[in-house]
Design an enzyme around this catalytic site. Structure first.
Site, PDB file in Angstrom:
ATOM      1  N   GLY A 108      48.332  35.507  37.143  1.00 20.07           N
ATOM      2  CA  GLY A 108      48.502  36.455  36.053  1.00 20.07           C
ATOM      3  C   GLY A 108      49.479  37.573  36.329  1.00 20.07           C
TER       4      GLY A 108
ATOM      5  N   LYS B  92      35.463  35.506  33.786  1.00 20.40           N
ATOM      6  CA  LYS B  92      35.164  35.187  35.190  1.00 20.40           C
ATOM      7  C   LYS B  92      33.660  35.043  35.410  1.00 20.40           C
ATOM      8  CE  LYS B  92      37.664  37.179  38.322  1.00 20.40           C
ATOM      9  NZ  LYS B  92      38.448  36.022  38.845  1.00 20.40           N
TER      10      LYS B  92
ATOM     11  N   GLY C 203      45.270  35.468  40.882  1.00 19.03           N
ATOM     12  CA  GLY C 203      46.652  35.935  40.933  1.00 19.03           C
ATOM     13  C   GLY C 203      46.784  37.283  41.605  1.00 19.03           C
TER      14      GLY C 203
ATOM     15  N   LYS D 174      38.730  29.449  44.142  1.00 15.43           N
ATOM     16  CA  LYS D 174      39.666  29.978  43.133  1.00 15.43           C
ATOM     17  C   LYS D 174      40.373  31.183  43.740  1.00 15.43           C
ATOM     18  CE  LYS D 174      41.716  32.041  39.725  1.00 15.43           C
ATOM     19  NZ  LYS D 174      41.111  33.240  39.240  1.00 15.43           N
TER      20      LYS D 174
ATOM     21  N   ASP E 162      39.735  30.590  36.028  1.00 14.69           N
ATOM     22  CA  ASP E 162      38.334  30.697  36.435  1.00 14.69           C
ATOM     23  C   ASP E 162      37.502  29.580  35.813  1.00 14.69           C
ATOM     24  OD1 ASP E 162      38.763  33.037  37.935  1.00 14.69           O
ATOM     25  OD2 ASP E 162      38.564  34.284  36.147  1.00 14.69           O
TER      26      ASP E 162
END
Length: 275
Positions: free
Chosen positions: A62, A235, A32, A29, A179
């Site tokens: 984000g 997260k 951003g 992952k 996430d």
């Protein structure tokens, strides 16, 4: 990219360090907040792919979404670490995630020599969900992950790069927490490892030091005390959820050069989540 493109620090020990990883699936992952380090992360993904690892990259966006919302004079609002997504905000989210970031990552990875395919969670009904809470607007809660298209892309020799959107029961597009998408996807693919690359070194304790290993009780305690808060809550919850199906789950700083390769050597880096 071939194995000869492995960073110099790893070239001499690539067979010893990475040969056992061939055929395993890793989900990464890319937050951003770490998109500025995307070149190094993509290099690592391409190196591992050349060594036979099945890599899946899920990205956020984000910060870029916030920038566009501000430019367009659309309010930026969060509740419990989740973006409040009205119809206008959803348009920007879709534009940024699919039309900008996903395409930029695909273009850069291709330039670096990778075989990649850009996908959105709505493609092939990969991410299926429902509206989480009316107060959050078009924010989705995941009902199911259908990994068949992702697996087909992997089997065809490509690295899937996934934007975290989903489909609602009425065919509407939903904004999904990246996430949680990475977590659920890692479980559905029976991945061996899930790594969250963020802009922090790991989870910090009350003394400000990074906690090398965490279990669920400790996570809940830090949430209750307010040390883990805002966007870190979904997260860490995603990390704990992934542990049900994924043997190794960790958070590390994607800004450190070749962090993805470093984490594979079981060095004390970032925070690992354990049972």
């Amino acid at each position: 990219m071939t194995t000869s493109s492995i960073p110099t620090t790893y070239a001499g020990r690539s067979k010893r360090t990475f040969s056992s990883l061939k055929g395993k699936t890793f989900v990464v992952k890319l937050g951003g907040s770490t998109l500025e380090y995307q070149r190094t992360v993509l290099q690592d993904c391409i190196c591992l792919h050349a060594l036979g690892v099945h890599i899946v990259l899920v990205h956020g966006g984000g910060h870029t979404i916030d920038e566009w919302l501000t430019k367009l004079h659309i309010p930026v609002r969060f509740q419990h670490g989740l973006r409040v997504t009205d119809a206008q905000t959803l348009e920007v989210v879709r534009m940024v995630l699919c039309g900008q970031i996903n395409q930029e990552l695909v273009a850069l990875a291709t330039q670096l020599g990778g075989n990649v395919v850009g996908l959105c969670g709505t493609d092939g009904n990969i991410v299926q969900g429902h509206q989480m809470d009316k107060s959050l607007g078009f924010v989705g809660e995941i009902d199911a992950i259908h990994p068949m298209l992702i697996q087909q892309v992997i089997d065809d020799g490509y690295i899937p790069i996934l934007a975290p959107l989903g489909l609602g029961p009425d065919g509407s597009c939903l904004n999904m927490n990246a996430d949680l998408v990475a977590s659920r996807l890692a479980g559905a693919l029976q991945a061996s490892r899930l790594t969250f690359l963020s802009n922090i070194d790991g989870i910090y304790g009350s003394d400000g030091a990074v906690i090398p290993e965490m279990h669920e009780a400790e996570v809940n305690s830090l949430i209750e005390s307010g040390i883990i808060k805002d966007g870190m809550i979904p997260k860490v919850n995603a990390c704990l959820h992934a542990l049900k199906d994924v043997p190794c789950v960790q958070i590390a700083n994607g800004g450190n050069p070749h962090m993805l390769l470093h984490t594979l050597e079981d060095l004390p880096l970032g925070t690992k989540f354990v049972h």
